[in-house]
Scaffold this active site. Structure first.
Site, PDB file in Angstrom:
ATOM      1  N   ARG A  39      12.478  37.636  30.444  1.00  0.00           N
ATOM      2  CA  ARG A  39      11.696  38.770  31.116  1.00  0.00           C
ATOM      3  C   ARG A  39      12.618  40.159  32.166  1.00  0.00           C
ATOM      4  NH1 ARG A  39       8.934  38.237  36.826  1.00  0.00           N
ATOM      5  NH2 ARG A  39       6.779  38.416  36.013  1.00  0.00           N
ATOM      6  N   SER A 108      -0.489  33.964  28.080  1.00  0.00           N
ATOM      7  CA  SER A 108      -0.724  33.640  29.463  1.00  0.00           C
ATOM      8  C   SER A 108      -2.078  33.061  29.268  1.00  0.00           C
ATOM      9  CB  SER A 108      -0.107  33.997  30.619  1.00  0.00           C
ATOM     10  OG  SER A 108       1.824  34.776  30.406  1.00  0.00           O
ATOM     11  N   LYS A 137       5.315  36.605  41.189  1.00  0.00           N
ATOM     12  CA  LYS A 137       4.263  37.548  40.429  1.00  0.00           C
ATOM     13  C   LYS A 137       2.910  37.711  41.294  1.00  0.00           C
ATOM     14  CE  LYS A 137       3.534  34.958  34.969  1.00  0.00           C
ATOM     15  NZ  LYS A 137       3.791  36.254  34.768  1.00  0.00           N
TER      16      LYS A 137
END
Length: 213
Positions: A39, A108, A137
């Site tokens: 990521r 997701s 997040k």
């Protein structure tokens, strides 16, 4: 490839303490991480490519699948085993046409509707959450919590990992909702001993899974 979703490590270089990402990923795999996701929200395409390509050499050596977050082009370029997409990314059916039937595609999902839709369109696994509040997040305002997580897992039949704020102290309660594993960033990568932190989490997850099963 037989995939073990128990400990799903998502990378974030900002948590590392005097160790390279390559070393951190290898240590976590040695500790029991069964799947790795790269990521890189702020890296250039070239930087993302270089990082992913380097990490793929490690994951291939240990026969652990490498998942690329968001970037279908990077996944295709390095021949990664999979890609993880959000609700605002390319629709799964089009990603599948580009990447092929053998590629792992995770989606997701924050509720049962999204989960069932992703499942029906051919997702290989689901990332469910955010379960708890998390600093990684920041775009998620309201965590879904354990009850909603349990509701989602009761309606799906493909593997799922809990995303968002999961750590050693709450992993047992998370696993009791019926997920296949936990998606982890800070409580492993921010540890002074990544291998040990992974081993300890793996033990919690597998014991919880055994008691539920």
């Amino acid at each position: 490839m037989n995939i073990n979703y128990n400990v799903y490590l998502v990378t974030d270089r900002s948590f590392l303490k005097n160790i390279s990402l390559k070393e951190a990923v290898e240590d976590s795999i040695k500790g029991g991480a069964g799947i790795i996701q790269i990521r890189e929200k702020d890296a250039s395409t070239r930087k993302f490519f270089d990082i992913a390509n380097e990490i793929h050499q490690i994951t291939k050596y240990y026969n652990v699948p490498l998942i690329i977050n968001d970037r279908i082009d990077i996944a295709q370029a390095i021949k990664a085993e999979g890609v993880h997409l959000g609700q605002d990314d390319m629709p799964i059916e089009y990603a599948r046409k580009i990447l092929g039937e053998d590629t792992i595609i995770g989606i997701s999902c924050g509720n049962a509707r999204e989960a069932l839709e992703a499942q029906s369109k051919g997702a290989n696994y689901l990332g469910l959450g955010a379960v708890f509040s998390t600093n990684t997040k920041k775009d998620i305002d309201i965590p879904i919590g354990l009850e909603a997580l349990k509701e989602i897992t009761s309606k799906i039949h493909i593997p799922s990992v809990a995303i968002g704020g999961v750590n050693h102290s709450n992993a047992k309660s998370v696993m009791e909702t019926g997920v296949s594993g936990v998606s982890i960033i800070s409580c492993i990568l921010g540890s002074n001993d990544i291998k040990k932190a992974t081993e300890e989490l793996k033990k919690i997850v597998t014991e919880s899974q055994f008691s539920v099963g």
